[in-house]
Structures are given as C-alpha cells and as structure tokens.
Design an enzyme around this catalytic site. Structure first.
Site, short mmCIF file in Angstrom:
data_model
loop_
_atom_site.label_atom_id
_atom_site.label_comp_id
_atom_site.label_asym_id
_atom_site.label_seq_id
_atom_site.Cartn_x
_atom_site.Cartn_y
_atom_site.Cartn_z
N HIS A 1 77.13 15.28 -11.71
CA HIS A 1 77.07 14.55 -10.44
C HIS A 1 78.42 14.57 -9.75
O HIS A 1 78.51 14.73 -8.55
CB HIS A 1 76.66 13.10 -10.68
N GLU B 1 66.96 37.15 -11.07
CA GLU B 1 68.05 36.65 -11.93
C GLU B 1 67.89 37.08 -13.37
O GLU B 1 68.63 36.61 -14.24
CB GLU B 1 68.19 35.13 -11.79
N ASP C 1 72.68 33.60 -13.35
CA ASP C 1 71.86 33.97 -14.50
C ASP C 1 71.80 35.48 -14.69
O ASP C 1 71.77 35.97 -15.82
CB ASP C 1 70.44 33.41 -14.34
N CYS D 1 72.14 34.12 -3.86
CA CYS D 1 72.34 32.67 -3.83
C CYS D 1 73.15 32.18 -5.03
O CYS D 1 73.39 31.00 -5.19
CB CYS D 1 71.01 31.92 -3.73
C1 PEP Z 1 71.62 31.67 -10.34
O1 PEP Z 1 71.19 31.78 -11.49
O2 PEP Z 1 72.46 32.45 -9.83
C2 PEP Z 1 71.18 30.55 -9.49
C3 PEP Z 1 71.48 30.48 -8.21
O3 PEP Z 1 70.47 29.57 -10.08
P1 PEP Z 1 71.09 28.41 -11.01
O4 PEP Z 1 72.58 28.52 -10.95
O5 PEP Z 1 70.58 27.14 -10.46
O6 PEP Z 1 70.54 28.79 -12.34
MG MG Z 2 69.47 30.66 -12.13
#
Ligand code: PEP
Ligand code: MG
Length: 564
Positions: free
Chosen positions: A215, A454, A478, A525
C-alpha cells in the site's frame, strides 16, 4: 556550492536547525533500499511508531458513569471511522474505504458491547480494562476458528479495541505527523495509517517492510513522492535530518554539509526537470518524424485517478482490478465492482480504460479465496486459471464490467493466457454474460476484449492468438520472469533479472509484428514500458501503446518527443 548552500539555508529555516546537520567527524549513515518512486526528498525524520496503549485494571465506584464513559468513547470511535471512510473514499476508492465501515459495524456489535458492559458492572472496573479484556477474548475466539476469513477478523477486533482505548486515554489518533513536512520512517504502514496522514506534510516514505506492491508503494507512486522499502531502519533516528534518494535507492541520515549541499543541487535540478515536464501537458506523444504512440496509465484503484488526470494520461492501459479483492474482507459484490469501474470510466470521460480481470494467486494472496499453499506459486493456480475454474467469481466481475461499459470507453483484458483454448473458453463465458445482461434489458457499451501477453507460450503463439482478440498488452514483468526463469519476488535474484535481455526484446518485437499482421494493436503495460532507455527501441518496433505509472507519463512523453 556556496549559492546552493545559501538557498538551502533559506529552505531549511522552518524545517531544521542548522547545527543538526553533521559538520564532520560524526559518521554519515547511508542505507540502501528498494526504489519505489524516484525523486529527492530532504527533511527531518518522523519515526512513525504504532502507539501501545498500556491498560491497568482500576476499581471504580460508579459503574453507571463508567458505562457512560465507554459509550461516549465508542460513539467517538464510530464518528472517527465514518470520517475515515469518507476520506478514504475520496483518496483511495470505495473498496479500500470499506474496511472503515466494517470496523464501525463491529463496534456496534451487541455481543461485544454487552461483554464490555458486563465486565464493568460485575467486576466494578474501568472501561479501558473492560474493553481490553473483551478485545482479547474476541480476538482469541476469531484466531482459533478454522475458516481463514474469520481468523483474519482477529486483527480487526484488536484494531477497534485499540481505537476505543486510545480515546478513553484521551490521546489523538497517533497518525498526526505534525505541522512541518517530514520524511515518514516506519516498520510498515497499513492503509488505515497512510490514509489518516496529512498528505501535504509527507516528503517521502521509508519502510523496513513492504514490497513494490505494498500500500505504501502504491500510495507513494500515486502521490509522486520518493519512497524506499526494505530499508534497515533505526528508531533512534527520529528527528534527525535525512535525504531520500529515490533514484539511487539511498537513505542518508545525518548528511554532512558537503553531501547535503550536493543533494540540494540534485533536488533543484530534479524540481526544475519536473517543472519542465509540466510544460508537456496537453502535448501529443509524437516523434520529430511524426510517429505517434498512445501513452496510458496503470492504476490499482479509483483513488489513483487524480494522479492519472494530473499527469495527462491519454487513457488507462491497465487497471489492476485485483486490488478490489485484495483490500476487501470478502468477495467484492457485483454492485461494489460496478460502482468502482463506472467511476473510472466516467472520470476518464470517453478516454480508453482497459480493466484487467482478476489476477490473484502467486504473490497476491487473498485469505477468503482459501487457496492451497503451493510449492511454485508463480507457476501455480493464479489469474485466469482461477477465473476459468471458479466461473461464478468470473461471471460476477464480467457482469460488473459490461454494465459499467455503458458509461464510458471500457475495454476488458485477460491475464496469464497460454493457449487459444483458454481464449475460446473466456469468450464463451463473456458471450453468455452479455446475453444474460441483454435478456435483463441492461445496456452494454462497445467493449474491446484483449489479452495480456506475459507468458512465453502466449508470445510464441501470438500469431494464432491475434485472430481471436482485439488487442495485446505485453506484461513484461511476468514475461521476463517466465522467459528468464527468475522469480520476480526473490530479491536475491535481482542482479539476474534483466528485462533488457535479448530474448525478452525479441519476444516483444515478435508479438507486435504478429498483432499488426492480424490488424490489431499491441502495447506494453509492464514496468519496462516506462524505461526511457528503451523508448526509442519500442518506437522502432512499432508498438502502438505504452502504459506506465501516472508519475512516469510526462518523462516518457518527453523521450518520445525528443526521438527522431
Ligand atoms: C506484468 O506482468 O507485466 C503486469 C503488468 O502484470 P502484474 O505486474 O500485475 O503481474
Ligand atoms: Mg503479470
């Protein structure tokens, strides 16, 4: 150097006494931490300690008066919790705020209140002791239950009891950080604590515990203040002057004059740079030769929207919806989710909002899901695997998403895809949810449905996957973890976690090309999207979108506009 020092003296007039600054001789303390948000903060340390309430058993003469004292403290606690709910609702969204409602309800609980009153009357003791005893008994009862959800309630009972006792002791809330801006240093910070702090007085956060997804980290990124976690802190530093270097991951306590002066210089340059970036608001994300790219923001909950707007994001490229589940004590209802999603799309006023469906499991554990302990959680039962095997949870979320789509420009994105079969199953469920809503006469907007790329499997078969979806968003966090076989949670492996690895970059290029061959768009992302050392390469690869933390939007825009 002298000029910088003079300007720093002016800045310091209110914040510290110059003699506090180490003049030499005394060793400067320098600690390393995990960077959460960049920037430089210079100020006095406020060591945040959870206040311990010492409770003594005292005999009382007038038990009626003591019961009345308890009742008054309880009412004040409920009033505080209602106030906190309103504040949290505005700052961090409904799902996060809900905990304060739950606490207020617990304080109205008949059994709890009867127990306090009984102890006061039968033992002729003070309200503090009666409340503490009741709190301990109830917490123990919850802790001994089999069900994980009820077990977790023990902490809530302790929390409400502490609140009442603090009021009975005539103390403040404990989260008052004073009138001057400070660097808050703590073991860890709970959402109820950060929410209560006066944001205008927070220069930076430094904590021993907490991960990049804690958080504290999310709040710091959203507020755009420097923050470090995993720092070896010491209570004796309270009140000392310190520097937080969010670029280098350094926390410097008792800096000497020269070091401090050099940090003032860095801070000035940093502030100047941030001011310059502000001039890019309202400007296009376009290179000198005219290549355009969409620049969107990643968010964790509706409370992050202020920062999205403040930094002029073109849309939301990733709304990590699992935070609604992580910060709730039970499955968020369709209505709760609907109102969170609706708020986001309405606030974005027609700009694209991509909401990712539930991605829990692995490092994101939610007690009430009662997931089994796994040997390899990152390779385990997570994200879409949970949604496809527990369709009731998935359908509730999809219903809320499709309903919210009527209020703005909403797209849905599915995480952790590895095969075409999964996508076909998802689409069948999504179709049936849409039909169900249509049969109820519910209006649905035009919704693009895309997937996260991912896993290496999804990247390799992205030519096939592209035929079934509207867009790809590459989750490089990921994708790097699975491509390099490196647990992203394991700090020991940080030196090996190389998101610039040729294999990762080649996969990104391949996914982008495969998307374009089928006429769909591809974006990033994951955190790599904000890495400005790669922006030009991403432009060359032809990516259509980058989605980054709100605080990174303007620096990526600058990089794009400076590119040829
Ligand atoms: C990622 O895996 O790059 C992603 C954006 O998802 P998270 O970081 O929430 O796993
Ligand atoms: Mg991810």
């Amino acid at each position: 150097m002298r000029e910088v020092w003079l300007s720093s003296r002016k800045f310091w007039k209110k914040t510290c006494n110059l003699q506090d600054i180490c003049e030499g001789g005394k060793p400067v303390i320098e600690k390393e931490g995990k960077k959460i948000f960049n920037g430089i903060a210079i100020g006095r340390i406020k060591f945040y300690l959870k206040e311990e309430n010492e409770v003594v058993r005292v005999k009382v003469e007038n038990v009626d008066a003591e019961v009345a004292r308890y009742e008054a403290a309880k009412s004040k606690a409920i009033e505080q919790l209602n106030g906190l709910y309103e504040k949290a609702l505005e700052e961090v969204g409904e799902a996060n705020a809900e905990i304060f409602n739950v606490h207020a309800m617990m304080l109205e609980d008949e059994d709890y209140n009867e127990s306090v009153e009984n102890i006061i009357r039968t033992q002729e003791v003070n309200a503090e002791y009666a409340a503490a005893t009741t709190g301990d008994n109830f917490a123990e009862m919850f802790a001994n239950m089999d069900n994980e959800y009820f077990k977790a309630r023990a902490a809530d009972v302790k929390d409400i009891t502490e609140r009442v006792i603090t009021i009975l002791h005539g103390k403040g809330s404990g989260t008052d950080i004073g009138d001057d801006p400070v660097i808050v240093v703590a073991e860890d910070l709970a959402p109820s604590e950060t929410v209560q702090m006066d944001k205008s007085k927070l220069l930076a956060f430094v904590t021993r515990l907490g991960s990049a997804n804690s958080h504290t980290a999310i709040l710091a990124r959203t507020m755009g203040i420097p923050a470090l976690v995993g720092v070896d802190i010491d209570k004796s530093w309270d009140g000392k002057i310190a520097v937080v270097d969010g670029y280098e991951g350094k926390f410097i306590v008792d800096p000497d004059m020269d070091l401090l002066a050099s940090y003032f210089k860095k801070k000035e340059a940093d502030d100047e740079q941030k001011k310059l970036l502000q001039t890019l608001k309202g400007k296009e994300n376009v290179t000198k030769s005219g290549q355009k790219i969409n620049l969107y923001a990643n968010i964790g909950n509706p409370g992050d929207l202020a920062s999205v707007l403040e930094n002029d994001a073109g849309g939301i490229g990733l709304f990590r919806s699992e935070f609604l589940y992580l910060e709730s004590d039970t499955y968020p209802t369709e209505e709760q989710q609907f109102s969170a999603y609706k708020k986001v799309v309405e606030t974005m006023g027609g700009k694209k909002v991509i909401i990712r469906t539930l991605d829990i499991g692995a490092d994101k554990q939610v007690g009430y899901f009662e997931l089994d302990k796994e040997d390899n959680p990152a390779l385990g039962y997570r994200a879409i695997r949970i949604c496809l095997t527990r369709p009731e949870i998935f359908r509730t979320q999809l219903r809320a998403l499709f309903r919210a789509s009527a209020f703005g420009n909403l797209s849905i994105m599915y995480p952790m895809i590895t095969s075409v079969e999964e996508v076909e199953k998802i689409k069948a469920i999504s179709r049936s949810v849409k039909e169900e809503l249509a049969s109820e006469g519910v209006k649905i907007g035009k919704v693009e449905e895309g997937i996260m790329i991912e896993t290496p499997a999804a990247a390799v078969i992205s030519d096939q996957l592209a035929k079934h979806v509207d867009f790809f968003s590459i989750g490089t966090n990921d994708l790097t973890q699975y491509t390099l076989a490196i647990d992203r949670q394991n700090a020991k492996l940080d030196p090996f976690y190389n998101a610039h690895h040729e294999a990762v970059l080649r996969l990104i290029k391949m996914v982008t090309d495969n998307a374009h061959k089928e006429g769909i768009w591809a974006g990033i992302c994951g955190e790599l999207g904000a890495d400005t050392t790669l922006t030009e390469e991403f432009l060359r690869m032809g990516l259509d979108e980058l989605s980054v933390s709100p605080g990174c939007i303007l620096s990526v825009r600058k990089k794009i506009r400076d590119a040829e």
